[in-house]
Design a protein around this motif. Structure first.
Motif, PDB file in Angstrom:
ATOM      1  N   MET A   1       0.835  -1.193   0.000  1.00  0.00           N
ATOM      2  CA  MET A   1       0.000   0.000   0.000  1.00  0.00           C
ATOM      3  C   MET A   1       0.874   1.248   0.000  1.00  0.00           C
ATOM      4  SD  MET A   1      -3.130  -0.685  -0.247  1.00  0.00           S
ATOM      5  CE  MET A   1      -4.427   0.235   0.460  1.00  0.00           C
ATOM      6  N   LYS A   2       0.626   2.118   0.937  1.00  0.00           N
ATOM      7  CA  LYS A   2       1.327   3.394   0.969  1.00  0.00           C
ATOM      8  C   LYS A   2       2.599   3.272   1.793  1.00  0.00           C
ATOM      9  CE  LYS A   2      -0.703   6.750   3.279  1.00  0.00           C
ATOM     10  NZ  LYS A   2      -1.443   7.956   3.679  1.00  0.00           N
ATOM     11  N   ASN A   3       3.734   3.626   1.197  1.00  0.00           N
ATOM     12  CA  ASN A   3       5.007   3.702   1.906  1.00  0.00           C
ATOM     13  C   ASN A   3       5.309   5.163   2.183  1.00  0.00           C
ATOM     14  OD1 ASN A   3       5.521   0.957   1.885  1.00  0.00           O
ATOM     15  ND2 ASN A   3       6.701   1.036   0.003  1.00  0.00           N
ATOM     16  N   THR A   4       5.660   5.463   3.418  1.00  0.00           N
ATOM     17  CA  THR A   4       5.962   6.837   3.814  1.00  0.00           C
ATOM     18  C   THR A   4       7.421   6.939   4.224  1.00  0.00           C
ATOM     19  OG1 THR A   4       3.696   7.168   4.576  1.00  0.00           O
ATOM     20  CG2 THR A   4       5.361   8.702   5.404  1.00  0.00           C
ATOM     21  N   THR A   5       8.109   7.914   3.665  1.00  0.00           N
ATOM     22  CA  THR A   5       9.472   8.204   4.103  1.00  0.00           C
ATOM     23  C   THR A   5       9.488   9.620   4.653  1.00  0.00           C
ATOM     24  OG1 THR A   5      10.107   8.929   1.879  1.00  0.00           O
ATOM     25  CG2 THR A   5      10.570   6.648   2.440  1.00  0.00           C
ATOM     26  N   ARG A   6      10.294   9.817   5.674  1.00  0.00           N
ATOM     27  CA  ARG A   6      10.418  11.134   6.298  1.00  0.00           C
ATOM     28  C   ARG A   6      11.887  11.541   6.242  1.00  0.00           C
ATOM     29  NH1 ARG A   6       6.931   8.061   9.090  1.00  0.00           N
ATOM     30  NH2 ARG A   6       4.822   8.867   9.326  1.00  0.00           N
ATOM     31  N   GLU A  90      14.318  32.660  27.256  1.00  0.00           N
ATOM     32  CA  GLU A  90      13.213  33.611  27.376  1.00  0.00           C
ATOM     33  C   GLU A  90      12.742  34.167  26.043  1.00  0.00           C
ATOM     34  OE1 GLU A  90      14.122  36.793  30.030  1.00  0.00           O
ATOM     35  OE2 GLU A  90      15.328  35.497  31.290  1.00  0.00           O
ATOM     36  N   HIS A  91      13.665  34.401  25.147  1.00  0.00           N
ATOM     37  CA  HIS A  91      13.305  35.037  23.888  1.00  0.00           C
ATOM     38  C   HIS A  91      12.712  34.076  22.866  1.00  0.00           C
ATOM     39  CE1 HIS A  91      17.506  33.774  23.644  1.00  0.00           C
ATOM     40  NE2 HIS A  91      17.291  33.582  22.360  1.00  0.00           N
ATOM     41  N   VAL A  92      12.672  32.787  23.169  1.00  0.00           N
ATOM     42  CA  VAL A  92      12.032  31.830  22.270  1.00  0.00           C
ATOM     43  C   VAL A  92      10.587  31.686  22.702  1.00  0.00           C
ATOM     44  CG1 VAL A  92      12.030  29.466  21.422  1.00  0.00           C
ATOM     45  CG2 VAL A  92      14.201  30.649  21.806  1.00  0.00           C
ATOM     46  N   ARG A  93       9.697  32.171  21.856  1.00  0.00           N
ATOM     47  CA  ARG A  93       8.278  32.202  22.181  1.00  0.00           C
ATOM     48  C   ARG A  93       7.622  30.831  22.028  1.00  0.00           C
ATOM     49  NH1 ARG A  93       4.495  36.220  18.884  1.00  0.00           N
ATOM     50  NH2 ARG A  93       5.491  37.752  20.182  1.00  0.00           N
ATOM     51  N   SER A  94       7.925  30.125  20.938  1.00  0.00           N
ATOM     52  CA  SER A  94       7.316  28.818  20.685  1.00  0.00           C
ATOM     53  C   SER A  94       8.192  28.044  19.713  1.00  0.00           C
ATOM     54  CB  SER A  94       5.913  28.981  20.098  1.00  0.00           C
ATOM     55  OG  SER A  94       5.981  29.623  18.830  1.00  0.00           O
ATOM     56  N   GLY A  95       7.828  26.811  19.476  1.00  0.00           N
ATOM     57  CA  GLY A  95       8.591  26.005  18.539  1.00  0.00           C
ATOM     58  C   GLY A  95       7.849  24.745  18.161  1.00  0.00           C
ATOM     59  N   ARG A  96       8.377  24.070  17.156  1.00  0.00           N
ATOM     60  CA  ARG A  96       7.759  22.837  16.691  1.00  0.00           C
ATOM     61  C   ARG A  96       8.799  22.000  15.951  1.00  0.00           C
ATOM     62  NH1 ARG A  96       6.553  27.048  13.512  1.00  0.00           N
ATOM     63  NH2 ARG A  96       6.728  26.831  11.267  1.00  0.00           N
ATOM     64  N   VAL A  97       8.510  20.726  15.816  1.00  0.00           N
ATOM     65  CA  VAL A  97       9.351  19.810  15.061  1.00  0.00           C
ATOM     66  C   VAL A  97       8.627  19.491  13.764  1.00  0.00           C
ATOM     67  CG1 VAL A  97      10.334  17.490  15.019  1.00  0.00           C
ATOM     68  CG2 VAL A  97      10.381  18.816  17.129  1.00  0.00           C
ATOM     69  N   GLU A  98       9.349  19.553  12.656  1.00  0.00           N
ATOM     70  CA  GLU A  98       8.753  19.250  11.352  1.00  0.00           C
ATOM     71  C   GLU A  98       9.681  18.343  10.563  1.00  0.00           C
ATOM     72  OE1 GLU A  98       7.869  22.763   9.111  1.00  0.00           O
ATOM     73  OE2 GLU A  98       6.226  23.355  10.439  1.00  0.00           O
ATOM     74  N   CYS A  99       9.094  17.672   9.586  1.00  0.00           N
ATOM     75  CA  CYS A  99       9.864  16.895   8.624  1.00  0.00           C
ATOM     76  C   CYS A  99       9.069  16.853   7.324  1.00  0.00           C
ATOM     77  CB  CYS A  99      10.146  15.485   9.135  1.00  0.00           C
ATOM     78  SG  CYS A  99       8.687  14.448   9.268  1.00  0.00           S
ATOM     79  N   ASP A 100       9.738  16.508   6.249  1.00  0.00           N
ATOM     80  CA  ASP A 100       9.066  16.339   4.968  1.00  0.00           C
ATOM     81  C   ASP A 100       8.658  14.882   4.844  1.00  0.00           C
ATOM     82  OD1 ASP A 100       9.632  18.986   4.425  1.00  0.00           O
ATOM     83  OD2 ASP A 100      11.420  18.521   3.253  1.00  0.00           O
ATOM     84  N   GLU A 101       7.430  14.648   4.422  1.00  0.00           N
ATOM     85  CA  GLU A 101       6.951  13.289   4.215  1.00  0.00           C
ATOM     86  C   GLU A 101       6.702  13.059   2.734  1.00  0.00           C
ATOM     87  OE1 GLU A 101       3.465  12.471   6.539  1.00  0.00           O
ATOM     88  OE2 GLU A 101       4.652  12.143   8.345  1.00  0.00           O
ATOM     89  N   THR A 102       7.117  11.901   2.261  1.00  0.00           N
ATOM     90  CA  THR A 102       6.868  11.497   0.884  1.00  0.00           C
ATOM     91  C   THR A 102       6.100  10.186   0.932  1.00  0.00           C
ATOM     92  OG1 THR A 102       8.964  12.484   0.216  1.00  0.00           O
ATOM     93  CG2 THR A 102       7.943  10.954  -1.330  1.00  0.00           C
ATOM     94  N   HIS A 103       4.984  10.131   0.221  1.00  0.00           N
ATOM     95  CA  HIS A 103       4.152   8.935   0.185  1.00  0.00           C
ATOM     96  C   HIS A 103       4.186   8.361  -1.223  1.00  0.00           C
ATOM     97  CE1 HIS A 103       2.574  10.262   4.034  1.00  0.00           C
ATOM     98  NE2 HIS A 103       2.345  11.435   3.492  1.00  0.00           N
ATOM     99  N   VAL A 104       4.531   7.079  -1.343  1.00  0.00           N
ATOM    100  CA  VAL A 104       4.541   6.397  -2.637  1.00  0.00           C
ATOM    101  C   VAL A 104       3.837   5.051  -2.507  1.00  0.00           C
ATOM    102  CG1 VAL A 104       6.666   7.513  -3.452  1.00  0.00           C
ATOM    103  CG2 VAL A 104       6.792   5.323  -2.270  1.00  0.00           C
ATOM    104  N   GLU A 140      -3.670  -0.683 -10.381  1.00  0.00           N
ATOM    105  CA  GLU A 140      -4.676  -1.714 -10.118  1.00  0.00           C
ATOM    106  C   GLU A 140      -4.328  -2.546  -8.886  1.00  0.00           C
ATOM    107  OE1 GLU A 140      -6.199  -5.620 -12.464  1.00  0.00           O
ATOM    108  OE2 GLU A 140      -6.130  -3.761 -13.638  1.00  0.00           O
ATOM    109  N   ALA A 141      -3.058  -2.878  -8.707  1.00  0.00           N
ATOM    110  CA  ALA A 141      -2.648  -3.690  -7.559  1.00  0.00           C
ATOM    111  C   ALA A 141      -2.976  -2.984  -6.245  1.00  0.00           C
ATOM    112  CB  ALA A 141      -1.153  -3.994  -7.636  1.00  0.00           C
ATOM    113  N   ALA A 142      -2.736  -1.689  -6.164  1.00  0.00           N
ATOM    114  CA  ALA A 142      -3.026  -0.939  -4.938  1.00  0.00           C
ATOM    115  C   ALA A 142      -4.535  -0.853  -4.705  1.00  0.00           C
ATOM    116  CB  ALA A 142      -2.419   0.453  -5.016  1.00  0.00           C
ATOM    117  N   ILE A 143      -5.292  -0.637  -5.779  1.00  0.00           N
ATOM    118  CA  ILE A 143      -6.752  -0.561  -5.650  1.00  0.00           C
ATOM    119  C   ILE A 143      -7.294  -1.888  -5.139  1.00  0.00           C
ATOM    120  CG2 ILE A 143      -8.925  -0.337  -6.939  1.00  0.00           C
ATOM    121  CD1 ILE A 143      -7.369   1.608  -8.832  1.00  0.00           C
ATOM    122  N   ASN A 144      -6.844  -3.000  -5.723  1.00  0.00           N
ATOM    123  CA  ASN A 144      -7.343  -4.309  -5.305  1.00  0.00           C
ATOM    124  C   ASN A 144      -6.915  -4.662  -3.886  1.00  0.00           C
ATOM    125  OD1 ASN A 144      -8.928  -4.955  -7.534  1.00  0.00           O
ATOM    126  ND2 ASN A 144      -7.119  -5.570  -8.698  1.00  0.00           N
TER     127      ASN A 144
END
Length: 162
Positions: A1-6, A90-104, A140-144
């Motif tokens: 099915m769906k393969n995800t790489t980050r 103190e001067h860092v208001r907020s933050g987050r972790v991100e990555c790029d995802e590729t789905h094939v 077709e293989a993924a649909i089935n």
């Protein structure tokens, strides 16, 4: 099915220069401190930081992918540790972790796409009358495979009901 790489893991922090007086050295501009009059001012801005590769030991560099290693979990943990350290300032208001995802697709290696609710309702873009929202559109293989998992009749070309 769906393969995800980050990949391209990063920590993004929002810095608020006017929250208090921030010395240039606190942002890594140690050699500019005397030219900046001791303060940074302006609107909040974002900075992005990439973690060191998992396989980079300074004196030795090896592949990140070793047997039994959950690379995504280790990168996420490394980034979360970095974020926690940034948020202590103190001067860092907020933050987050991100990555790029590729789905094939695991069958054809094409980019993963699924039927939307609107497309599933529009018979002109469906494979047949059994097409449903979330069904892959690449091969077709993924649909089935999708249909087999959900008990939906297979495509007619695969021996399913027409």
């Amino acid at each position: 099915m769906k393969n995800t790489t980050r990949d391209n893991w990063r920590v993004i922090v929002e810095v608020m220069p006017r929250a208090r007086e921030i010395r240039a050295a606190a942002l890594g501009f140690a050699n500019l401190g005397h030219d900046l009059n001791g303060r940074l001012t302006g609107e909040a801005f974002e900075m992005s930081f990439a973690p060191r590769r998992l396989g980079d030991f300074g004196w030795l560099s090896v592949s990140d992918c070793r047997p039994g290693r959950d690379v995504d979990a280790e990168y996420r943990a490394r980034c979360e540790e970095m974020l926690a350290e940034f948020l202590r300032h103190e001067h860092v208001r907020s933050g987050r972790v991100e990555c790029d995802e590729t789905h094939v697709c695991s069958h054809c290696n094409f980019g993963w796409e699924e039927l939307t609710a609107e497309e599933a309702a529009d018979g002109s873009v469906n494979q047949d009358e059994h097409s449903v929202e979330g069904e892959p559109v690449c091969c077709e293989a993924a649909i089935n495979e999708f249909r087999t998992e959900r008990g939906v009749p297979l495509l007619a070309s695969a021996g399913g009901a027409a």
